[in-house]
Design a protein around this motif. Sequence first.
Motif, PDB file in Angstrom:
ATOM      1  N   HIS A  41       0.833  -1.180   0.010  1.00 12.24           N
ATOM      2  CA  HIS A  41      -0.075   0.031   0.159  1.00 12.24           C
ATOM      3  C   HIS A  41       0.769   1.153  -0.046  1.00 12.24           C
ATOM      4  CE1 HIS A  41      -3.232   2.857   0.952  1.00 12.24           C
ATOM      5  NE2 HIS A  41      -4.072   1.987   0.879  1.00 12.24           N
ATOM      6  N   SER A  59      -5.707   8.762   0.435  1.00 11.08           N
ATOM      7  CA  SER A  59      -5.424   7.227   0.339  1.00 11.08           C
ATOM      8  C   SER A  59      -6.649   6.336   1.105  1.00 11.08           C
ATOM      9  CB  SER A  59      -4.100   7.019   0.653  1.00 11.08           C
ATOM     10  OG  SER A  59      -4.047   5.621   0.693  1.00 11.08           O
ATOM     11  N   ASP A  61      -7.927   2.282   2.286  1.00  9.69           N
ATOM     12  CA  ASP A  61      -7.704   0.940   2.005  1.00  9.69           C
ATOM     13  C   ASP A  61      -8.666   0.100   2.530  1.00  9.69           C
ATOM     14  OD1 ASP A  61      -7.477   1.316   4.867  1.00  9.69           O
ATOM     15  OD2 ASP A  61      -5.478   0.676   5.093  1.00  9.69           O
ATOM     16  N   ASP A  62     -10.102   0.724   2.358  1.00 11.69           N
ATOM     17  CA  ASP A  62     -11.119   0.042   2.765  1.00 11.69           C
ATOM     18  C   ASP A  62     -11.703  -0.985   1.696  1.00 11.69           C
ATOM     19  OD1 ASP A  62     -13.848  -0.796   3.596  1.00 11.69           O
ATOM     20  OD2 ASP A  62     -14.364   1.099   3.986  1.00 11.69           O
ATOM     21  N   HIS A 142      -5.902  -3.802  -6.676  1.00 13.43           N
ATOM     22  CA  HIS A 142      -6.042  -5.277  -5.903  1.00 13.43           C
ATOM     23  C   HIS A 142      -4.982  -5.971  -6.075  1.00 13.43           C
ATOM     24  CE1 HIS A 142     -10.077  -3.319  -6.905  1.00 13.43           C
ATOM     25  NE2 HIS A 142     -10.748  -4.161  -6.275  1.00 13.43           N
ATOM     26  N   MET A 150      -6.685  -7.541  -0.784  1.00  9.60           N
ATOM     27  CA  MET A 150      -6.274  -6.379  -0.300  1.00  9.60           C
ATOM     28  C   MET A 150      -6.695  -5.260  -1.318  1.00  9.60           C
ATOM     29  SD  MET A 150      -5.044  -6.684   2.768  1.00  9.60           S
ATOM     30  CE  MET A 150      -4.066  -4.981   3.229  1.00  9.60           C
ATOM     31  N   ARG A 151      -6.928  -4.310  -1.129  1.00  9.29           N
ATOM     32  CA  ARG A 151      -7.399  -3.038  -2.105  1.00  9.29           C
ATOM     33  C   ARG A 151      -6.886  -1.518  -1.562  1.00  9.29           C
ATOM     34  NH1 ARG A 151     -13.819  -1.877  -3.854  1.00  9.29           N
ATOM     35  NH2 ARG A 151     -13.222  -0.038  -5.256  1.00  9.29           N
ATOM     36  N   ALA A 152      -6.644  -0.787  -2.416  1.00  6.95           N
ATOM     37  CA  ALA A 152      -6.143   0.574  -2.294  1.00  6.95           C
ATOM     38  C   ALA A 152      -6.663   1.462  -3.480  1.00  6.95           C
ATOM     39  CB  ALA A 152      -4.707   0.840  -2.286  1.00  6.95           C
ATOM     40  N   TYR A 154      -6.934   5.793  -4.685  1.00  9.74           N
ATOM     41  CA  TYR A 154      -6.296   6.919  -4.497  1.00  9.74           C
ATOM     42  C   TYR A 154      -7.140   8.074  -5.110  1.00  9.74           C
ATOM     43  CZ  TYR A 154      -2.554   3.697  -3.038  1.00  9.74           C
ATOM     44  OH  TYR A 154      -1.867   2.930  -2.154  1.00  9.74           O
TER      45      TYR A 154
END
Length: 482
Positions: A41, A59, A61-62, A142, A150-152, A154
Amino acid sequence: MSTLDRQHLLSASAPLQVKATSDWMDAALDDAYGGRSINTHFRLFQSVKKQHPDRQIISLDDPSFDVSGFLASQNVANDILAGDQVPKQHTVLTRSDNYGRFRRSPFDDDETYSPPALLKSLRNGVFEIDYASTHFNIYQFHWMDYQGPMRATYFVFAGEDETAGTKLVQSVYQWMDTLKDEVWVFDQVWRKDKTMYQAVQSADWKDIFLEADMRQDLRRDTSVFFVSEDAYKSLNVAWKRGILLIGAPGNGKTEAIKAIIKGANVPCLYVKSFKSRMGPEQGIRAIFRRARQSAPCILVLEDLDSLVEPATRSFFLNELDGLESNHGILTVATTNHPEKIDQAILNRPSRFDTKYAFNLPSQSLRMDYIRMWLLKLESLGVVILGDQYSTIEEFGHELSRRTEGWSFAYLKELFVSFQLTRAALQSAGNPAGDTVQDIFHHVETLGKQVVIGAPSSPEEPDAALSDAGARVAGRIRHVGWH
């Protein structure tokens, strides 16, 4: 990660050009997909920042953050960059309904199914939107690590501070937390389901078959709960309630839930499983957290005996009846097997205060249900009566006598199978037979499949529970239901 899955990042200048740092991004995602990076991340954030040194960046990360759904609901068009600008954009096809996770609602009796529309969405890449007079580049990524998926996300935009981006993020979360002709459904994560909501709208108390005094009791224990906050306060007790619907399949527990949900006019949360990506304990925590945020609300736990496992029993009890306030939550649970439920859950007041036993319908209830179906067939042009029976009452009484031990589900199947057989004969050009004898033939055929249950007489309200090996304490109602 394959070459096609790698995503090049773009600068904010126009026209957008792929910069040399995209190679660094490829390496970061390669490490993430190969399990070699433990700080993906942050590395992704660094790459985005290098691409846009003069822009604001927010940013997130949900994993549940649904900016695409929000934009679609607001009719905000987005431009997924492609072609020469982003030669390796990674998009995926998803179903347009309910985020592509489920085909049908468990409340939906309609056997027909038509394929939904497909939507193209971004998995790894960047898209552009104009929202509230601000232009955004929104990056989504992803990957997998030791914690799971996981996912980010922006948000990149011009401005003196983060105000514009913060307002957009807040708007997305507000939309995510608001139901609009939808039901919350939990199956690893929370999602909003329109199909289930639409299925619930078919429920009507007047179409539900039950013993004379049961309708008032059940409605009082459910819909009236939500207008009784002051009464609970006056008694200095917590404004919460638990109701358990007990009985074999086919006797109407699901129909009861549909009527309860429709009549309450509050948010509904339907739980399919306690499992989550972080384990069942975190799933239970997420379920009750959402319920407390949505209160006053209905929390539906269908098939409670299969939801609560020995390893999660204490955790579930703590959330259901622990130190946390469940103010305004009506918990409605069902079970086909009360004997499998821990007595600490089943018999302690303030967890499930009231139990309703959905036993096999009595003859009088079968008669009412059969009469409804006979009138429905008659309205479709089916000639029912003949020399043997002069009135629907006579024929219905004989049918109710011959269907002793049948559930409402089997009674429904009787008339559906009769009508389908009749339609098949007509489509083949064959004349329809004698309606009465044809229905009796279906009774004989279907009766071989019926498992005769426990006595369903109103004078023996505990009979079905006793045969199941479960003597349930507390106030138990015998209910027959369509």
